[in-house]
Enzyme design. Structure first.
Site, PDB file in Angstrom:
ATOM      1  N   GLY A 246       0.831  -1.205   0.000  1.00 35.66           N
ATOM      2  CA  GLY A 246       0.000   0.000   0.000  1.00 35.66           C
ATOM      3  C   GLY A 246       0.858   1.244   0.000  1.00 35.66           C
ATOM      4  N   GLU A 268       5.555  -3.476   0.852  1.00 37.97           N
ATOM      5  CA  GLU A 268       5.674  -3.068  -0.555  1.00 37.97           C
ATOM      6  C   GLU A 268       4.957  -1.730  -0.669  1.00 37.97           C
ATOM      7  OE1 GLU A 268       7.256  -4.654  -2.794  1.00 37.97           O
ATOM      8  OE2 GLU A 268       7.357  -6.728  -2.094  1.00 37.97           O
ATOM      9  N   CYS A 302       2.158   0.544  -8.514  1.00 38.13           N
ATOM     10  CA  CYS A 302       3.240   1.114  -7.703  1.00 38.13           C
ATOM     11  C   CYS A 302       4.530   1.213  -8.513  1.00 38.13           C
ATOM     12  CB  CYS A 302       3.441   0.295  -6.440  1.00 38.13           C
ATOM     13  SG  CYS A 302       3.497  -1.464  -6.755  1.00 38.13           S
TER      14      CYS A 302
END
Ligand code: NAP
Ligand code: MG
Length: 490
Positions: A246, A268, A302
């Site tokens: 997140g 992560e 991401c």
């Protein structure tokens, strides 16, 4: 006007006929309870919240809001399953259950793809070709390791950790669940997993798969809720390992609360990857790579290539070709097989993206958006690029998590490298060049966990993934992904 034949068709107003994926084969329940101890049971406080389709703003279902007592119940079920059947079972038997999950996911792939696109807004082409097959591939891959752990770490004795608490985001809901659950089970742990508030449905469908695969009750528990539910998992004293994906902001909170507890963890977090195009690159392929890097999944990635660093001598050519290509991208109905860019995941995320569009303009950058129409209802953002930006601009430094690209130029390899490394993040990067030596030089010196050469956003269960600096701690995927769920004794 472009001379490229495909663009001529576009310029002449040629359009694809709609090709919507059918939803007939999909059932979504009115309401979902918490999956604890192998059964669905209502939340203690009786509270539920809605999940909507971000493309239409229509309600899809209501899901349970797990409070602290529910989290405790889930952790107890996981502990019991760990102490009971799961940690005593032969590793090869454990592997069979994981293989079974993988096969059922493949059988139900169409249904999962549609639900993923309905709940999260991503184009069906992506959920069908990327999210769901890769999720099944992760279960297959880690199923194979279950009875071979001693070969993965020669000379060391692997031990499971116990109960793993797992909290995941909304950008790859089923895939993130697979990344987390598959290695945890292969290593002999049990699991309590919480999906994101806006995308709980495929995780709940995965709970059905787990029932169908006949896993011993409590080995996998899936509970829905908000940030507080995630925090209750992280802070539960009987959880041995935390795996979180997140935002960097929440990652920091989690890291602080885990300090000194002895719990093992992997985080992560965010990213601000540079896609670096050298003058000697195959320019047309590089333009496709840029498009894939930032517009794939609405930029809700991401490791998205959210910065473009292009060598000055080819900058005009690359930007012209990129603008042409942006004009051909189809934004709209996520269930239409022609759609390239689906809906932004939530109203909140759309607000965040819009605020960055304003910030970019206030910082003096020049904004360009494709001219496509977007639907009136739902959450949409046209593909957007910013030129004339400088290194200190917020749109260059901060993660936007939308289809927004900041473009800079460089002259020498060293300048490109310095600019690429000049952010607080270090998750991924991309290098486009004809010269192997440049690839080696760049990949050795970019401080990022994953670097693609002459391609972008390629994933495989065998290769580790994770970040440097503010992009996180630890690795998932491959052998490294096993290490994160084991205690290794020498
Ligand atoms: P987030 O707030 O970090 O949420 C990720 C997960 O953590 C969700 O399940 C969330 O629950 C939960 N959570 C929230 N607060 C928590 C807490 N204090 N303790 C434990 N768990 C908590 O991220 P987001 O709201 O989904 O997105 C915000 C930003 O995060 C994005 O704009 C982007 O920058 C970044 N992001 C990064 C990734 C990545 O893969 N690295 C993925 C998604 C988002 P709720 O869903 O209920 O809030
Ligand atoms: Mg939703």
């Amino acid at each position: 006007m472009s001379t490229d034949p495909s663009k001529l068709a576009f310029n002449a107003g040629w359009q694809y006929a709609p090709a919507p994926e059918s939803t007939d084969h999909v059932t979504i329940d009115e309401q979902y309870d918490l999956f604890i101890g192998g059964e669905f049971s209502p939340p203690g406080e009786g509270r539920y919240f809605e999940t909507i389709n971000p493309a239409t703003e229509e309600r899809l279902s209501s899901v349970a809001l797990a409070g602290e007592a529910d989290v405790d119940r889930a952790v107890k079920a996981a502990r019991k399953a760990y102490a009971g059947p799961w940690s005593k079972m032969k590793a090869a038997e454990r592997g069979k259950y994981i293989f079974r999950i993988a096969r059922i996911l493949q059988e139900r792939a169409r249904e999962f793809s549609v639900v993923e696109s309905l709940d999260g807004g991503k184009p069906i082409r992506e959920s069908r070709d990327i999210d769901i097959p890769l999720a099944a591939a992760h279960f297959f891959y880690y199923a194979g390791w279950a009875d071979k752990l001693e070969y993965a770490f020669p000379g060391r004795r692997p031990h499971s950790l116990g109960v793993a608490g797992q909290v995941i985001p909304w950008n790859f809901p089923l895939l993130m669940a697979a990344w987390k659950i598959a290695p945890a089970l292969a290593c002999g742990n049990t699991v309590v997993l919480k999906p994101a508030e806006t995308t709980p449905l495929t995780a709940l469908k995965l709970a059905e798969v787990i029932q169908e695969a006949d896993l011993p009750p409590g080995v996998v528990n899936i509970i829905t809720g908000a940030g507080d539910t995630g925090a209750a998992i992280v802070n539960h004293p009987d959880v041995d390992k935390i795996a979180f994906t997140g935002s960097t902001e929440v990652g920091r909170i989690i890291q602080r609360s885990l300090a000194g507890t002895g719990k093992k963890y992997t985080l992560e977090l965010g990213g601000k990857a540079a896609n670096i195009i050298f003058a000697d690159a195959a320019i047309d392929q590089a333009v496709e790579g840029i498009v894939n890097g930032i517009f794939f999944n609405q930029g809700h990635v991401c490791c998205a290539g959210s910065r473009l660093l292009v060598q000055e001598s080819v900058a005009d050519e690359v930007i012209t070709k990129l603008k042409d290509r942006m004009e051909t991208l189809i934004v709209g109905d996520p269930l239409d097989k022609n759609t390239d860019i689906g809906a932004i995941n939530s109203a909140e995320q759309l607000d965040t993206i819009r605020s960055y569009l304003s910030i970019g303009r206030e910082e003096g950058a020049e904004m360009y958006q494709s001219s496509c129409e977007v639907p009136d209802t739902g959450y949409w953002c046209r593909p957007t690029i910013f030129t004339g930006v400088s290194q200190s601009n917020r749109i260059v430094q901060e993660e936007i998590f939308g289809p927004v690209l900041a473009i800079q130029t460089f002259r020498t390899l060293e300048e490109g490298l310095t600019k690429a490394n000049n952010t607080p993040y270090g998750l991924s990067g991309g290098v486009w060049t004809d010269k192997g030596a440049k690839i080696f030089k760049m990949t050795q010196n970019i401080r990022a966990g994953v670097i693609w050469a002459n391609t972008f956003n390629k994933f495989d269960p065998t290769s580790p993934f994770g970040g440097y600096k503010e992009s996180g701690v630890g690795r998932e995927g491959g052998l490294h992904g096993l290490d994160a769920y084991l205690r290794l004794e020498s």
